[in-house]
Write an enzyme that holds these catalytic residues in place. Structure first.
Site: not given
Length: 517
Positions: A265-267
């Protein structure tokens, strides 16, 4: 192929394009090019509640940067335009109404609160299935529980409604996936999905099936997360009478976090400091007043061809030990048969390795241009570097860097006189003999009037060493510290050619004064 190959990449403009999406687009592109087919980009923006301004432009720009040019898209048009689903709104309604007329779908007038109450009742009764399906719909407001006259009256009064598929209670749905083989799903595990929403827009399920049919899509190559939805799509093809036109399906494995646990994910990128988007993205999802700037692969210094090579091998393998492939190479050897079922782990260190290889392979002129474009605004801004100097720097440094901008960080001595000198080298290598040699070498260079080239500088150096009966190792570390401030680095004569005769002499004079003091 028994029919013309037409594939589509159909992203939703709900934010930046994830690197997994770029890989999906790449596999579609390669498959189309290999079979002389068409690669189509279709924007699936039916969920207006999640629409993010600028996302569509970002997606198209990112794919163009990666070299994945579409044959048909919202930007270039094509014979099946429009390629944006919000511009095709009325097309879907007629097929939703067709399904209702044939008894394969129905009107439902339930409010959100009524649906929540239904689920709460089921949960209280400890029911395993809380969905709106062939059993629970009998307790709701829809075509099954209302008379035909009441349904007609509600429609005439413009009461909000949705159209749901009539999912059969006891039916086995089968389809073949190129990667996962034959899939069998019992309809009792599926719910009566909404096909047309109360705002008149279709859901993904109806829109993508209708568009794939109308655009003559031959193969649907998409992420594995859509595999659970495919039985519904298969059923829609059957219900609409398009079964013989149904595309072949191939569902790609997901990209996993570096830990191997969960989808990337972007996180993960923010947390661990690596890009997961192709281009820079200003993210307002968490806080609209204080948006987060998320760096992309481009801004981090990745070459598009390196990124393409990197992601091509995440889930697919060529069956050989070869790892470096140009986009045209991939077109020739790519095969869906060699895409695995297992989800690959995202390894950014491998991505860096690929970039190193492509940096090394760049011609000096192209790398010089990239290097100049990467010049930091806050450093060396005063430097009027010529393209010729930049090419020499690129040639000197290309085998030592991962990204073009590394040159600015790793070799500041190419742009300004060092202010500090390697203390370890000074302590170990600096002595009167070395200082005397550097003084004489400086004078030899002053009197030299020929062309200032690395080989000439090296020749003068070698000749003086021979005259003084000294070996390179005796004086070179000290000389290098004078010129660069460091104990190691690329060929010193090449460095001196780049910085020039006067600057080389000035640096030796400065170092002799500072170090002696």
């Amino acid at each position: 192929m028994d029919k013309a190959v037409r594939v589509r990449f159909a992203p939703s403009p709900t934010g930046a394009l994830h690197i997994g999406g770029v890989r999906t687009a790449l596999y579609n592109y390669l498959f189309a090019r290999q079979h002389g087919g068409q690669f189509i980009i279709r924007i699936e923006d039916t969920d207006q509640t999640r629409f993010v301004p600028g996302a569509e432009e970002y997606i198209l720009n990112a794919l163009e940067w990666a070299g994945l040019k579409a044959d048909e898209s919202p930007a270039v048009g094509g014979p099946y335009a429009p390629y944006r689903q919000s511009d095709r709104k009325e097309i879907y309604r007629q097929y939703a109404e067709q399904l209702v007329a044939s008894g394969k779908a129905y009107y439902a007038f339930d409010t959100e609160d009524e649906i929540k109450a239904m689920r709460a009742r089921l949960e209280a009764a400890k029911a395993k299935n809380l969905s709106y399906n062939a059993l629970t719909r009998r307790q709701m407001k829809n075509s099954f529980t209302l008379s035909a006259e009441e349904v007609k009256a509600r429609l005439a009064s413009d009461e909000p409604y949705v159209i749901r598929i009539d999912m059969p209670l006891k039916e086995e749905i089968r389809f073949e996936d190129t990667i996962f083989g034959w899939i069998k799903v019992h309809s009792s595990t599926l719910d009566d999905k909404v096909l047309l929403k109360s705002d008149g827009l279709p859901t993904y399920h109806l829109a993508n099936v209708v568009d794939d049919y109308l655009m003559k899509i031959s193969h649907v190559i998409r992420g594995k997360e859509w595999l659970p939805s495919t039985p519904l799509h298969v059923l829609l093809y059957q219900y609409l009478g398009w079964e013989k036109f149904m595309p072949k399906f191939a569902h790609l494995p997901l990209l996993l976090k570096p830990s191997g646990k969960g989808k990337l994910s972007k996180r993960d990128g923010i947390k661990f400091g690596f890009p997961v988007f192709p281009l820079e993205w200003i993210d307002t999802e968490e806080n609209t007043e204080n948006p987060i700037k998320i760096m992309g692969f481009k801004e981090e210094g990745y070459l598009p061809e390196a990124l393409v090579n990197f992601i091509a091998l995440m889930g697919w393998n060529p069956g050989t030990e070869q790892e470096l492939f140009s986009l045209s190479d991939l077109v020739h050897i790519f095969s869906l048969d060699r895409v695995g079922k297992n989800d690959p782990i995202f390894d950014i260190e491998k991505g860096k390795w690929f970039n190193q290889q492509y940096i090394k392979d760049k011609n000096d002129a192209d790398l010089a241009q990239i290097f100049l474009e990467s010049q930091p605004k806050s450093a060396f801004a005063h430097l009027p570097l010529s393209l010729e100097q930049a090419q020499k720097i690129a040639a000197l440094m290309k085998a030592r860097i991962t990204f073009a901008q590394d040159i600015w960080n790793d070799a500041p001595y190419l742009f300004e006189i060092p202010t500090n000198y390697d203390e370890k080298v000074i302590k170990k290598q600096w002595n009167q003999e070395a200082a005397s040699f550097i003084e004489e070498f400086k004078e030899e260079l002053k009197s030299y009037g020929g062309e200032w080239k690395a080989d000439r500088v090296h020749m003068i150096l070698e000749k003086l060493l021979e005259v003084k009966s000294l070996k390179f190792g005796k004086v070179m570390p000290a000389l290098r510290v004078c010129i660069t401030g460091l104990g190691g680095g690329p060929d010193l004569s090449a460095v001196m050619e780049i910085i020039g005769k006067e600057e080389s002499i000035r640096r030796m004079e400065t170092a002799l004064q500072k170090i002696a003091a």
